[in-house]
Scaffold this motif. Structure first.
Motif, PDB file in Angstrom:
ATOM      1  N   GLN A   1      -8.156  -2.551  -9.434  1.00 11.12           N
ATOM      2  CA  GLN A   1      -9.077  -3.506 -10.065  1.00 11.12           C
ATOM      3  C   GLN A   1      -9.186  -4.814  -9.274  1.00 11.12           C
ATOM      4  N   TYR A   2      -8.378  -4.944  -8.209  1.00 10.30           N
ATOM      5  CA  TYR A   2      -8.369  -6.188  -7.436  1.00 10.30           C
ATOM      6  C   TYR A   2      -8.842  -5.949  -6.001  1.00 10.30           C
ATOM      7  N   ASP A   3      -9.490  -6.976  -5.421  1.00 10.77           N
ATOM      8  CA  ASP A   3      -9.871  -6.915  -4.011  1.00 10.77           C
ATOM      9  C   ASP A   3      -8.622  -6.810  -3.144  1.00 10.77           C
ATOM     10  N   GLN A   4      -8.774  -6.166  -1.993  1.00 11.69           N
ATOM     11  CA  GLN A   4      -7.674  -6.030  -1.045  1.00 11.69           C
ATOM     12  C   GLN A   4      -7.119  -7.398  -0.645  1.00 11.69           C
ATOM     13  N   GLU A   5      -8.004  -8.382  -0.516  1.00 11.74           N
ATOM     14  CA  GLU A   5      -7.595  -9.744  -0.136  1.00 11.74           C
ATOM     15  C   GLU A   5      -6.607 -10.327  -1.141  1.00 11.74           C
ATOM     16  N   TYR A   6      -6.845 -10.072  -2.422  1.00  9.12           N
ATOM     17  CA  TYR A   6      -5.973 -10.608  -3.460  1.00  9.12           C
ATOM     18  C   TYR A   6      -4.614  -9.911  -3.451  1.00  9.12           C
ATOM     19  N   CYS A   7      -4.623  -8.604  -3.227  1.00 11.80           N
ATOM     20  CA  CYS A   7      -3.369  -7.840  -3.146  1.00 11.80           C
ATOM     21  C   CYS A   7      -2.536  -8.319  -1.960  1.00 11.80           C
ATOM     22  N   GLU A   8      -3.209  -8.558  -0.832  1.00 11.51           N
ATOM     23  CA  GLU A   8      -2.511  -9.035   0.360  1.00 11.51           C
ATOM     24  C   GLU A   8      -1.902 -10.407   0.117  1.00 11.51           C
ATOM     25  N   GLN A   9      -2.632 -11.274  -0.576  1.00  9.51           N
ATOM     26  CA  GLN A   9      -2.129 -12.606  -0.866  1.00  9.51           C
ATOM     27  C   GLN A   9      -0.849 -12.543  -1.704  1.00  9.51           C
ATOM     28  N   ALA A  10      -0.869 -11.693  -2.739  1.00  8.99           N
ATOM     29  CA  ALA A  10       0.315 -11.544  -3.594  1.00  8.99           C
ATOM     30  C   ALA A  10       1.482 -10.948  -2.813  1.00  8.99           C
ATOM     31  N   SER A  11       1.190  -9.953  -1.989  1.00  6.58           N
ATOM     32  CA  SER A  11       2.228  -9.284  -1.213  1.00  6.58           C
ATOM     33  C   SER A  11       2.922 -10.248  -0.252  1.00  6.58           C
ATOM     34  N   ILE A  12       2.142 -11.061   0.450  1.00  5.80           N
ATOM     35  CA  ILE A  12       2.717 -12.036   1.387  1.00  5.80           C
ATOM     36  C   ILE A  12       3.578 -13.047   0.635  1.00  5.80           C
ATOM     37  N   GLY A  13       3.088 -13.503  -0.520  1.00  7.18           N
ATOM     38  CA  GLY A  13       3.834 -14.475  -1.312  1.00  7.18           C
ATOM     39  C   GLY A  13       5.187 -13.950  -1.752  1.00  7.18           C
ATOM     40  N   ILE A  14       5.237 -12.667  -2.100  1.00  8.64           N
ATOM     41  CA  ILE A  14       6.508 -12.049  -2.532  1.00  8.64           C
ATOM     42  C   ILE A  14       7.418 -11.805  -1.331  1.00  8.64           C
TER      43      ILE A  14
ATOM     44  N   GLU B   1       0.827  -1.219   0.000  1.00  6.37           N
ATOM     45  CA  GLU B   1       0.000   0.000   0.000  1.00  6.37           C
ATOM     46  C   GLU B   1       0.858   1.265   0.000  1.00  6.37           C
ATOM     47  N   TYR B   2       2.060   1.210   0.619  1.00  6.17           N
ATOM     48  CA  TYR B   2       2.946   2.372   0.632  1.00  6.17           C
ATOM     49  C   TYR B   2       3.484   2.643  -0.774  1.00  6.17           C
ATOM     50  N   LEU B   3       3.850   1.578  -1.473  1.00  5.85           N
ATOM     51  CA  LEU B   3       4.351   1.737  -2.839  1.00  5.85           C
ATOM     52  C   LEU B   3       3.245   2.265  -3.751  1.00  5.85           C
ATOM     53  N   ALA B   4       2.026   1.797  -3.536  1.00  6.58           N
ATOM     54  CA  ALA B   4       0.897   2.243  -4.367  1.00  6.58           C
ATOM     55  C   ALA B   4       0.602   3.726  -4.157  1.00  6.58           C
ATOM     56  N   LYS B   5       0.769   4.214  -2.928  1.00  8.58           N
ATOM     57  CA  LYS B   5       0.551   5.642  -2.662  1.00  8.58           C
ATOM     58  C   LYS B   5       1.591   6.506  -3.358  1.00  8.58           C
ATOM     59  N   ALA B   6       2.788   5.952  -3.540  1.00  9.72           N
ATOM     60  CA  ALA B   6       3.861   6.713  -4.186  1.00  9.72           C
ATOM     61  C   ALA B   6       3.756   6.691  -5.709  1.00  9.72           C
ATOM     62  N   ASP B   7       3.198   5.624  -6.256  1.00 12.17           N
ATOM     63  CA  ASP B   7       3.187   5.436  -7.707  1.00 12.17           C
ATOM     64  C   ASP B   7       1.748   5.315  -8.210  1.00 12.17           C
ATOM     65  N   GLN B   8       1.278   6.311  -8.932  1.00 12.52           N
ATOM     66  CA  GLN B   8      -0.107   6.338  -9.403  1.00 12.52           C
ATOM     67  C   GLN B   8      -0.417   5.196 -10.364  1.00 12.52           C
ATOM     68  N   GLU B   9       0.554   4.842 -11.197  1.00 12.15           N
ATOM     69  CA  GLU B   9       0.346   3.759 -12.161  1.00 12.15           C
ATOM     70  C   GLU B   9       0.115   2.432 -11.439  1.00 12.15           C
ATOM     71  N   LEU B  10       0.911   2.189 -10.388  1.00 15.37           N
ATOM     72  CA  LEU B  10       0.750   0.974  -9.588  1.00 15.37           C
ATOM     73  C   LEU B  10      -0.597   0.998  -8.867  1.00 15.37           C
ATOM     74  N   ALA B  11      -0.944   2.146  -8.319  1.00 19.66           N
ATOM     75  CA  ALA B  11      -2.216   2.272  -7.611  1.00 19.66           C
ATOM     76  C   ALA B  11      -3.394   1.975  -8.527  1.00 19.66           C
ATOM     77  N   ALA B  12      -3.329   2.499  -9.779  1.00 20.53           N
ATOM     78  CA  ALA B  12      -4.409   2.279 -10.745  1.00 20.53           C
ATOM     79  C   ALA B  12      -4.533   0.796 -11.087  1.00 20.53           C
ATOM     80  N   PHE B  13      -3.406   0.104 -11.205  1.00 20.94           N
ATOM     81  CA  PHE B  13      -3.428  -1.331 -11.508  1.00 20.94           C
ATOM     82  C   PHE B  13      -4.065  -2.121 -10.361  1.00 20.94           C
ATOM     83  N   LEU B  14      -3.689  -1.794  -9.133  1.00 16.56           N
ATOM     84  CA  LEU B  14      -4.173  -2.553  -7.981  1.00 16.56           C
ATOM     85  C   LEU B  14      -5.643  -2.294  -7.676  1.00 16.56           C
TER      86      LEU B  14
END
Length: 620
Positions: A532-545, A517-530
């Motif tokens: 389209q996805y539920d928060q749950e899905y973003c969290e799942q990807a983030s934990i995996g990485i 979420e910190y990276l998304a606040k800094a980068d508008q392009e990343l924020a726009a991409f994310l």
């Protein structure tokens, strides 16, 4: 009057309800026998579900197709995700529940299942023919036949309630205990024991001064337990925190001479991790205060659960001590706390399916196995229900591995190690806890539940969507480069080293204090991409990485353990004929009779050297 049932479930607590729902949903005709239809799924102790490790269990039950998560979501009054400041393996959901609505929702869910019949009566024994259970006998003299029986008797087997010097027969306040089952099982060759648990007094919330206490709010954005489309909370009730003091302790000490615990009237072992208030001030004499959690029991009741003040002291001592707690100066007590002592059966007498070794088609689930807690009971009821259904249909059993679920850890611990005190799940009991997170229970278990006919197709589709979305997000982040001029301000604000050239988003995300979420606040392009996805899905990807290397390491460890599980001990061995084994190992192996080398390796008293000897003996 009664036709033969596929399965009879004895007891309608958390284990019994999950067992009945499970077998009925899978297609078996089930009879649920309870001594009181008005106390189905009653929250006998604290009005809450989940907590550290317990929350993971509830999510696993839900992922497999059980009901505890759904019922909790429908009836909770507060939600908190515990341990958010720690790694995701420690995140644990916990909900404060409306106690009366919880019971009501469970009963409604069971009554809506046409494969479930009900009978209010006390089961006094089981019918056994040729070492196989064939039904139950009730106190009314009725015999009811079934292909399998699941005993979920909770604290009712020869239960005795202790309040000071008073002893009352009962399995719960104002409810009688169950007689006959223990005596019959012992005659059949089972070993039994005694355990104890306790509960605190309940007080009138109108008589408390909350302004003197610390308010404990729910999460600002409350989550939920079920992976289904249950509604999240839109309003919550606060809990409160206060403390005992030296004056409280001195009053409590005046009752020690009448304490059933200190005077030896209670023989059963109680839980170390949830001691009574008198036990706390005796064991921790150096502490001048203990934390008290003030928990409302529902939306529309003034009854308050005084968490942390469990006691079996005389009621007048409890009352006097309570009124010296800050905020409790004018407290009115609804009922005193008490200790309850009851029979259990050491779970080393079970197979991993929770079927007893002595009597075929007889299953134990819940506190009868020496566990404590609604969540531990619910998951055992679920697993006993699954395996009883599978056995009576001639189908393969479901045994969850320690690397697959906390449920697998719990059952494996019980069957291999037994317990001489009420067993409660902790994250520390799981060696693969980075794999067994609360956020991925659906990914781990829903396909299993679907294949069994327990989880429906909508659940499976939802999981598939989650896996697909997390993969898409991960792929994007692996390719996404972040410019220094865009991200450095954020990095510096988070006390993280700035970058001098482009860096992959995944590399930045792996830093310990950087979240997606910190990276998304800094980068508008990343924020726009994310977006389209539920928060749950973003969290799942983030934990995996973020935890990729740790996850891979635990997967490798799990694979090595799986090799040991594949070494099946095909026949019952006489371990006394393997003299190279230690004396303790021979005793334990004969008692447990493990089915695999992996299981043998987890038995207390069996060393790595003993396993090496056993593998040589078996030609492995």
């Amino acid at each position: 009057m009664f036709t033969e049932y596929d399965i009879i479930v004895v007891g309608a607590g958390h284990a019994g309800c999950e067992a009945a729902h499970t077998v009925a949903t899978m297609g078996s005709k089930v009879l649920l026998v309870t001594m009181n239809m008005n106390t189905i799924a009653q929250m006998s102790c604290n009005p809450a579900m989940g907590g550290v490790a317990k929350g993971q269990i509830v999510r696993e039950v839900d992922a497999l197709g059980g009901m505890s998560g759904i019922i909790t979501d429908k009836t909770m009054i507060q939600f908190r995700m515990l341990n958010r400041s720690k790694g995701p393996a420690m995140w644990s959901p916990r909900a404060q529940s409306d106690r009366m609505r919880f019971s009501e929702e469970w009963r409604t869910a069971l009554e809506n299942n046409l494969n479930i019949d009900f009978w209010q009566d006390m089961v006094s024994g089981i019918i056994v023919e040729n070492d196989k259970v064939c039904g139950v006998k009730t106190s009314l003299g009725i015999e009811i036949r079934a292909k399998a029986v699941i005993l979920t008797n909770g604290t009712f087997l020869n239960g005795i309630i202790h309040i000071g010097e008073k002893q009352l027969g009962g399995g719960r306040a104002a409810e009688k205990s169950a007689k006959g089952i223990t005596e019959q099982l012992v005659q059949l060759g089972f070993e039994s024991g005694r355990m104890k648990t306790g509960t605190p007094p309940r007080v009138d919330g109108r008589s408390l001064d909350y302004t003197k206490m610390e308010e404990q709010f729910g999460d600002e954005k409350p989550s939920k337990f079920s992976y289904t489309d249950t509604e999240p909370l839109t309003k919550q009730r606060s809990c409160y925190i206060t403390y005992t003091n030296s004056e409280v302790h001195e009053i409590l000490k005046t009752g020690f001479e009448k304490s059933p615990m200190f005077q030896g009237r209670i023989q059963g072992l109680g839980p170390r991790y949830c001691p009574s208030i008198e036990d706390k001030i005796n064991r921790f004499a150096d502490k001048d205060r203990h934390q008290i959690f003030v928990e409302p029991e529902g939306w529309s009741t003034v009854e308050i659960y005084v968490n942390g003040f469990s006691s079996s002291l005389p009621e007048e001592v409890q009352y006097q001590a309570l009124r010296k707690i800050v905020g409790f100066e004018n407290a009115k007590m609804f009922r005193p706390g008490y200790a309850i002592e009851y029979d259990f059966f050491p779970p080393t007498q079970l197979n991993h399916t929770l079927e007893t070794k002595l009597i075929e088609n007889l299953y134990f689930a819940g506190q009868i196995n020496g566990t404590t807690g609604y969540e531990e009971a619910a998951c055992q009821g679920l697993m006993a229900g699954i395996n009883a259904h599978q056995k009576t249909r001639g189908k393969e059993a479901l045994i969850l591995k320690r690397s697959e679920a906390y449920i697998g850890v719990l059952i494996d611990d019980l069957v291999n190690k037994g317990t001489d005190e009420p067993y409660r799940m902790f994250t520390s009991r799981a060696e693969h806890r980075i794999l067994l997170r609360q956020d991925n229970a659906d990914i781990r278990l829903t396909k299993l539940g679907y294949d069994l006919g327990l989880a429906d197709e909508s659940r499976l589709r939802k999981v598939e969507e989650k896996i697909k979305a997390a993969a898409e997000i991960t792929t994007y982040l692996n390719k996404k480069s972040m410019e220094p001029e865009i991200v450095n301000t954020t990095l510096l604000a988070l006390e993280s080293a700035p970058i001098s050239e482009k860096a992959k988003a995944t590399n930045l995300l792996r830093r310990p204090n950087i979240e997606l979420e910190y990276l998304a606040k800094a980068d508008q392009e990343l924020a726009a991409f994310l977006e389209q996805y539920d928060q749950e899905y973003c969290e799942q990807a983030s934990i995996g990485i973020k935890y990729e290397s740790y996850i891979e390491k635990e997967n490798q460890q799990a694979a090595r353990m799986k090799e040991l599980e594949n070494y099946v001990i095909k026949e019952r061995l006489d371990y006394n004929k393997i003299p190279a084994l230690s004396h303790e190992a021979r005793q334990k192996l004969l008692k447990i009779n493990p089915e695999t080398i992996g299981q043998a390796s987890r038995i207390s008293g069996v060393s790595p050297a003993d396993i090496s000897i056993l593998m040589v003996y078996l030609g492995k």
